[in-house]
Scaffold this active site. Structure first.
Site, mmCIF file in Angstrom:
data_model
loop_
_atom_site.group_PDB
_atom_site.id
_atom_site.type_symbol
_atom_site.label_atom_id
_atom_site.label_comp_id
_atom_site.label_asym_id
_atom_site.label_seq_id
_atom_site.Cartn_x
_atom_site.Cartn_y
_atom_site.Cartn_z
ATOM 1 N N HIS A 109 0.865 -1.182 0.000
ATOM 2 C CA HIS A 109 0.000 0.000 0.000
ATOM 3 C C HIS A 109 0.900 1.231 0.000
ATOM 4 O O HIS A 109 1.770 1.372 0.841
ATOM 5 C CB HIS A 109 -0.905 -0.023 1.240
ATOM 6 C CG HIS A 109 -2.075 0.915 1.176
ATOM 7 N ND1 HIS A 109 -1.932 2.264 0.913
ATOM 8 C CD2 HIS A 109 -3.403 0.699 1.339
ATOM 9 C CE1 HIS A 109 -3.145 2.828 0.919
ATOM 10 N NE2 HIS A 109 -4.059 1.903 1.173
ATOM 11 N N TYR B 188 -0.624 6.846 2.331
ATOM 12 C CA TYR B 188 -1.912 7.487 2.007
ATOM 13 C C TYR B 188 -1.793 9.004 1.953
ATOM 14 O O TYR B 188 -2.745 9.697 1.616
ATOM 15 C CB TYR B 188 -3.015 7.053 2.975
ATOM 16 C CG TYR B 188 -2.647 7.141 4.435
ATOM 17 C CD1 TYR B 188 -2.625 8.363 5.086
ATOM 18 C CD2 TYR B 188 -2.314 5.998 5.164
ATOM 19 C CE1 TYR B 188 -2.267 8.453 6.412
ATOM 20 C CE2 TYR B 188 -1.952 6.071 6.493
ATOM 21 C CZ TYR B 188 -1.935 7.306 7.120
ATOM 22 O OH TYR B 188 -1.559 7.389 8.432
ATOM 23 N N GLU C 57 -7.551 2.354 -5.604
ATOM 24 C CA GLU C 57 -8.509 2.001 -4.560
ATOM 25 C C GLU C 57 -9.788 2.819 -4.719
ATOM 26 O O GLU C 57 -9.735 4.026 -4.958
ATOM 27 C CB GLU C 57 -7.893 2.223 -3.171
ATOM 28 C CG GLU C 57 -8.846 1.823 -2.040
ATOM 29 C CD GLU C 57 -8.172 1.687 -0.677
ATOM 30 O OE1 GLU C 57 -6.930 1.809 -0.582
ATOM 31 O OE2 GLU C 57 -8.914 1.454 0.296
ATOM 32 N N ASP D 67 -12.725 -1.350 -1.692
ATOM 33 C CA ASP D 67 -12.773 -1.306 -0.229
ATOM 34 C C ASP D 67 -14.248 -1.288 0.181
ATOM 35 O O ASP D 67 -14.985 -0.383 -0.213
ATOM 36 C CB ASP D 67 -12.035 -0.045 0.249
ATOM 37 C CG ASP D 67 -11.918 0.046 1.763
ATOM 38 O OD1 ASP D 67 -12.958 -0.091 2.437
ATOM 39 O OD2 ASP D 67 -10.808 0.283 2.264
ATOM 40 N N HIS E 95 -15.335 1.876 1.917
ATOM 41 C CA HIS E 95 -15.351 3.030 1.012
ATOM 42 C C HIS E 95 -16.528 2.978 0.041
ATOM 43 O O HIS E 95 -17.196 3.989 -0.165
ATOM 44 C CB HIS E 95 -14.046 3.114 0.217
ATOM 45 C CG HIS E 95 -12.837 3.302 1.078
ATOM 46 N ND1 HIS E 95 -11.565 3.366 0.563
ATOM 47 C CD2 HIS E 95 -12.697 3.442 2.416
ATOM 48 C CE1 HIS E 95 -10.702 3.532 1.549
ATOM 49 N NE2 HIS E 95 -11.355 3.571 2.685
ATOM 50 N N HIS F 198 -10.481 -4.733 0.035
ATOM 51 C CA HIS F 198 -10.289 -4.397 1.440
ATOM 52 C C HIS F 198 -11.615 -4.682 2.133
ATOM 53 O O HIS F 198 -12.663 -4.189 1.699
ATOM 54 C CB HIS F 198 -9.937 -2.909 1.608
ATOM 55 C CG HIS F 198 -8.541 -2.578 1.210
ATOM 56 N ND1 HIS F 198 -8.125 -1.293 0.938
ATOM 57 C CD2 HIS F 198 -7.444 -3.370 1.069
ATOM 58 C CE1 HIS F 198 -6.836 -1.306 0.635
ATOM 59 N NE2 HIS F 198 -6.401 -2.554 0.696
ATOM 60 N N ASP G 66 -15.494 7.491 5.507
ATOM 61 C CA ASP G 66 -14.287 6.664 5.602
ATOM 62 C C ASP G 66 -13.774 6.489 7.028
ATOM 63 O O ASP G 66 -12.678 6.946 7.361
ATOM 64 C CB ASP G 66 -13.169 7.217 4.690
ATOM 65 C CG ASP G 66 -11.993 6.257 4.585
ATOM 66 O OD1 ASP G 66 -12.062 5.144 5.136
ATOM 67 O OD2 ASP G 66 -10.994 6.640 3.946
ATOM 68 N N HIS H 249 -13.315 3.157 9.329
ATOM 69 C CA HIS H 249 -13.457 1.701 9.339
ATOM 70 C C HIS H 249 -13.941 1.206 10.709
ATOM 71 O O HIS H 249 -13.601 1.799 11.721
ATOM 72 C CB HIS H 249 -12.115 1.031 9.038
ATOM 73 C CG HIS H 249 -11.538 1.417 7.705
ATOM 74 N ND1 HIS H 249 -10.414 0.827 7.188
ATOM 75 C CD2 HIS H 249 -11.922 2.334 6.778
ATOM 76 C CE1 HIS H 249 -10.126 1.364 6.005
ATOM 77 N NE2 HIS H 249 -11.030 2.286 5.746
ATOM 78 N N GLU I 208 -8.643 -4.207 7.173
ATOM 79 C CA GLU I 208 -8.018 -2.961 7.655
ATOM 80 C C GLU I 208 -8.884 -2.408 8.779
ATOM 81 O O GLU I 208 -9.193 -1.226 8.828
ATOM 82 C CB GLU I 208 -7.963 -1.915 6.548
ATOM 83 C CG GLU I 208 -7.236 -2.317 5.290
ATOM 84 C CD GLU I 208 -7.357 -1.248 4.198
ATOM 85 O OE1 GLU I 208 -8.485 -0.826 3.877
ATOM 86 O OE2 GLU I 208 -6.309 -0.844 3.684
HETATM 87 ZN ZN ZN Z 1 -10.390 3.756 4.394
HETATM 88 FE FE FE Z 2 -8.777 0.467 2.110
HETATM 89 FE FE FE Z 3 -6.250 2.439 1.404
#
Ligand code: ZN
Ligand code: FE
Ligand code: FE
Length: 280
Positions: free
Chosen positions: A67, A70, A142, A176, A179, A211, A224, A226, A256
């Site tokens: 990854h 970010y 993503e 994801d 997301h 994800h 966003d 999680h 995640e």
């Molecule tokens: Zn996220």
């Molecule tokens: Fe993700």
């Molecule tokens: Fe990510």
């Protein structure tokens, strides 16, 4: 066979990550290529990498997902931010070739008031500068929640980026679950519909990883945040339908979720493996 893992710390190298993955019942893992706050990556340790490859062959780890930090923004307005993103991603892709044939995921970017169209143009320009014909790594875009000015909040935006990239055979998508739910796709009530829309707009073959996260927010919240599986608005049943879906079940899945330690991931992996093995 279910390919599932979680995000692991990369601080002790590749072999340590693979061993930790196996300890917690995973057969794949995700890691940050470098400190997400930026900075230099650790030098490649070729001894660690050969030991890692031997360990993976022995333990059935056949894919890993790197990854990107970010904090990178390939859609930034500031040329220095764009240059930092380009240098970092190019270096990451060079390093990825020490573990050939794997996946490199990045957040497409935030257009910061320039508009999504400009963002899409900047992101695809960046990809056109860094992708190489000889690379073996697949770069994954993503799907994003649509927080702030995030690009990649819709399947159309993902498709628009891919369309502008010359070496688009090097590109894939990482979906994801938190997301896409936050972006307003109804994966809880109509997973089939979401996947056929993805297929129509992007092409299901582009989907290379998922994800797996629950969401602290209701669908279409564009937030966003999680949540642990079963502790958010998506719920365990909808997540299990994702990993068991005939169009998805062969793909690698990465947790995640917010955990105190990797034993929390071990419990989620065990729960999902159990659900995967059970008849519907
Ligand atoms: Zn996220
Ligand atoms: Fe993700
Ligand atoms: Fe990510």
């Amino acid at each position: 066979m279910l390919t599932i893992g979680c995000h692991l710390s990369a601080s002790n190298g590749y072999l340590a990550m693979a061993k930790e993955a196996v300890r917690i019942g995973a057969n794949t893992f995700q890691f940050f290529t470098r400190n997400p706050r930026g900075g230099a990556a650790k030098p490649i340790d070729t001894e660690d990498i050969s030991a890692f490859h031997a360990f993976c062959a022995e333990h059935g780890i056949h894919v890993i997902l790197a990854h990107a930090p970010y904090t990178l923004n390939a859609a930034a307005a500031d040329p220095r931010v764009l240059e930092f993103c380009e240098n970092t991603m190019r270096d990451d892709l060079r390093r990825m070739e020490y573990t050939p044939g794997n996946l490199y995921n990045f957040h497409p970017g935030s257009h910061v008031k320039q508009g999504a169209e400009k963002g899409i143009e900047l992101i695809s320009d960046m990809l056109n500068r860094i992708l190489l014909p000889e690379q073996t790594t697949t770069v994954l875009l993503e799907t994003m929640a649509g927080k702030g000015s995030e690009v990649g909040r819709s399947f159309e935006e993902i498709r628009a980026i891919i369309d502008r990239v010359a070496l688009s055979d090097k590109l894939g998508v990482c979906m994801d679950t938190c997301h896409v739910s936050d972006a307003g796709y109804d994966i809880i009530g109509d997973l089939d519909g979401v996947l056929s829309e993805f297929d129509r707009i992007v092409g299901i073959d582009r989907l290379r990883a998922l994800h797996i996260n629950d969401s602290m927010n209701p669908p279409a919240a564009h937030k966003d945040r999680h949540a642990k599986i079963g502790e958010g608005h998506i719920g365990t049943d909808a997540i299990v339908r994702v990993i068991k879906h005939p169009l998805l079940s062969h793909l690698p899945f990465y947790l995640e979720t917010p955990q105190e330690d990797n034993d929390g991931y071990a419990r989620e992996i065990a729960m999902l493996r159990d659900a995967y093995a059970r008849e519907i």
